[in-house]
Design a protein around this motif. Structure first.
Motif, PDB file in Angstrom:
ATOM      1  N   GLY A  18      51.856  51.822   5.065  1.00 38.89           N
ATOM      2  CA  GLY A  18      52.777  52.790   4.507  1.00 38.89           C
ATOM      3  C   GLY A  18      53.073  52.484   3.053  1.00 38.89           C
ATOM      4  N   VAL A  19      54.260  52.870   2.605  1.00 39.15           N
ATOM      5  CA  VAL A  19      54.652  52.724   1.207  1.00 39.15           C
ATOM      6  C   VAL A  19      54.418  51.283   0.747  1.00 39.15           C
ATOM      7  N   TYR A  46      50.023  53.980  -2.110  1.00 34.81           N
ATOM      8  CA  TYR A  46      50.833  54.681  -1.104  1.00 34.81           C
ATOM      9  C   TYR A  46      52.278  54.719  -1.588  1.00 34.81           C
ATOM     10  N   LEU A  48      55.982  57.105  -2.231  1.00 36.24           N
ATOM     11  CA  LEU A  48      56.846  57.963  -1.423  1.00 36.24           C
ATOM     12  C   LEU A  48      56.254  59.364  -1.285  1.00 36.24           C
ATOM     13  N   THR A  50      53.148  60.169  -1.101  1.00 38.65           N
ATOM     14  CA  THR A  50      52.097  60.092  -0.083  1.00 38.65           C
ATOM     15  C   THR A  50      52.735  60.043   1.300  1.00 38.65           C
ATOM     16  N   ALA A  51      53.782  59.241   1.442  1.00 37.83           N
ATOM     17  CA  ALA A  51      54.485  59.152   2.722  1.00 37.83           C
ATOM     18  C   ALA A  51      55.048  60.509   3.128  1.00 37.83           C
ATOM     19  N   ASN A  52      55.566  61.262   2.166  1.00 44.20           N
ATOM     20  CA  ASN A  52      56.098  62.595   2.463  1.00 44.20           C
ATOM     21  C   ASN A  52      54.990  63.540   2.923  1.00 44.20           C
ATOM     22  N   VAL A  54      52.180  62.603   4.395  1.00 38.43           N
ATOM     23  CA  VAL A  54      51.798  62.144   5.737  1.00 38.43           C
ATOM     24  C   VAL A  54      52.817  62.640   6.760  1.00 38.43           C
ATOM     25  N   GLU A  55      54.089  62.544   6.427  1.00 35.79           N
ATOM     26  CA  GLU A  55      55.140  63.005   7.343  1.00 35.79           C
ATOM     27  C   GLU A  55      55.016  64.506   7.617  1.00 35.79           C
ATOM     28  N   ASP A  66      56.839  59.662  10.869  1.00 36.35           N
ATOM     29  CA  ASP A  66      57.480  58.539  10.190  1.00 36.35           C
ATOM     30  C   ASP A  66      56.872  58.276   8.812  1.00 36.35           C
ATOM     31  N   GLY A  67      55.860  59.037   8.427  1.00 36.77           N
ATOM     32  CA  GLY A  67      55.256  58.883   7.106  1.00 36.77           C
ATOM     33  C   GLY A  67      54.345  57.692   6.955  1.00 36.77           C
ATOM     34  N   ARG A  68      54.038  57.014   8.057  1.00 36.24           N
ATOM     35  CA  ARG A  68      53.125  55.864   8.029  1.00 36.24           C
ATOM     36  C   ARG A  68      51.764  56.285   8.576  1.00 36.24           C
TER      37      ARG A  68
END
Length: 80
Positions: A18-19, A46, A48, A50-52, A54-55, A66-68
């Motif tokens: 993740g991040v 990675y 935030l 990118t995490a958004n 993915v989420e 969970d954005g991971r």
């Protein structure tokens, strides 16, 4: 085909990032997300944003959002 695919199927127990993660696997994942219309930096880091993305992808696929990048999310992304 993708490094992401190879890693997912050879080391699924280690597949969760993740991040803060960075490298060619993140770069490939970002490429796939961009191909789906997500507007994120394509730099292998990675962040935030990118995490958004993915989420949002996880939500769209009915996965735990969970954005991971975990094995379930990666499998859905690779088979999209």
């Amino acid at each position: 085909m993708y490094m992401l695919n190879k890693w997912l199927y050879t080391s699924p127990q280690d597949f969760d990032f993740g991040v803060g993660a960075q490298g060619p696997l993140v770069y490939e994942m970002q490429s796939l997300l961009i191909g789906l219309g997500h507007e994120i930096r394509h730099d292998g880091i990675y962040r935030l944003e990118t995490a958004n993305a993915v989420e949002a992808f996880e939500n769209a696929k009915g996965l735990f959002a969970d954005g991971r990048m975990d094995p379930l999310t990666a499998n859905a992304l690779l088979n999209n």
